[in-house]
Design a protein around this motif. Structure first.
Motif, short mmCIF file in Angstrom:
data_model
loop_
_atom_site.label_atom_id
_atom_site.label_comp_id
_atom_site.label_asym_id
_atom_site.label_seq_id
_atom_site.Cartn_x
_atom_site.Cartn_y
_atom_site.Cartn_z
N LYS A 1 7.48 21.74 -6.60
CA LYS A 1 6.13 22.17 -6.25
C LYS A 1 5.35 20.94 -5.81
N PRO A 2 5.15 20.77 -4.50
CA PRO A 2 4.46 19.57 -4.03
C PRO A 2 3.00 19.57 -4.48
N GLN A 3 2.54 18.38 -4.83
CA GLN A 3 1.16 18.18 -5.25
C GLN A 3 0.42 17.43 -4.16
N PHE A 4 -0.67 17.98 -3.71
CA PHE A 4 -1.51 17.34 -2.70
C PHE A 4 -2.85 17.00 -3.35
N ASP A 5 -2.97 15.74 -3.72
CA ASP A 5 -4.19 15.31 -4.41
C ASP A 5 -5.33 15.05 -3.42
N ASP A 6 -5.04 14.26 -2.41
CA ASP A 6 -6.09 13.85 -1.47
C ASP A 6 -5.80 14.49 -0.12
N SER A 7 -6.56 15.50 0.23
CA SER A 7 -6.28 16.22 1.47
C SER A 7 -6.57 15.36 2.70
N GLU A 8 -7.52 14.44 2.63
CA GLU A 8 -7.81 13.58 3.78
C GLU A 8 -6.66 12.62 4.05
N ALA A 9 -6.10 12.05 3.02
CA ALA A 9 -4.97 11.13 3.20
C ALA A 9 -3.76 11.89 3.72
N PHE A 10 -3.58 13.10 3.18
CA PHE A 10 -2.46 13.92 3.64
C PHE A 10 -2.62 14.28 5.11
#
Length: 133
Positions: A15-24
């Protein structure tokens, strides 16, 4: 079958975790730009290859036409090349130079035509297979 199930379970467990949507998004845009650059580079390379193929084809047609015209318009009694040394096989080669040259040119033209037809058939079969996918 067991390995496929284990591999599927492994992928489903992640289950991928995306903490910072801007960096992603910045990373994703950077990767998409790189993919687009590679795609444009490949398209430019394919265009250059096609242009080189057309140029080679035109040069081959012109040089073949000039060579055949030269063979047809020179007198048949004049050999195409001569040797200053008068040995048996060299004098035979000089005497039959016109026939040998015409035979070699005919063989080259035949091989070229067979190659072109084979390439066209390969391209058509690739198109048919890519349409199936």
């Amino acid at each position: 079958m067991n390995k496929d199930k284990a591999l599927e379970d492994l992928f489903l467990a992640q289950k991928p975790q995306f903490d910072d949507s801007e960096a992603f998004m910045a990373s994703l845009n950077k990767r998409l730009d790189a993919v687009e650059y590679i795609k444009q580079h490949q398209e430019a390379t394919i265009r250059r290859y096609k242009m080189a193929l057309v140029v080679a084809f035109v040069v081959g047609i012109i040089s073949g036409a000039v060579t055949i015209a030269f063979l047809l318009f020179t007198p048949a009694t004049v050999p195409l090349f001569t040797f200053r040394v008068q040995t048996g096989w060299l004098s035979w080669l000089a005497a039959n130079s016109r026939l040998l040259t015409a035979t070699a040119l005919s063989l080259l033209i035949t091989i070229g035509l067979i190659s072109i037809i084979s390439n066209i058939q390969d391209i058509r079969s690739m198109r048919v297979e890519s349409e199936k996918i």
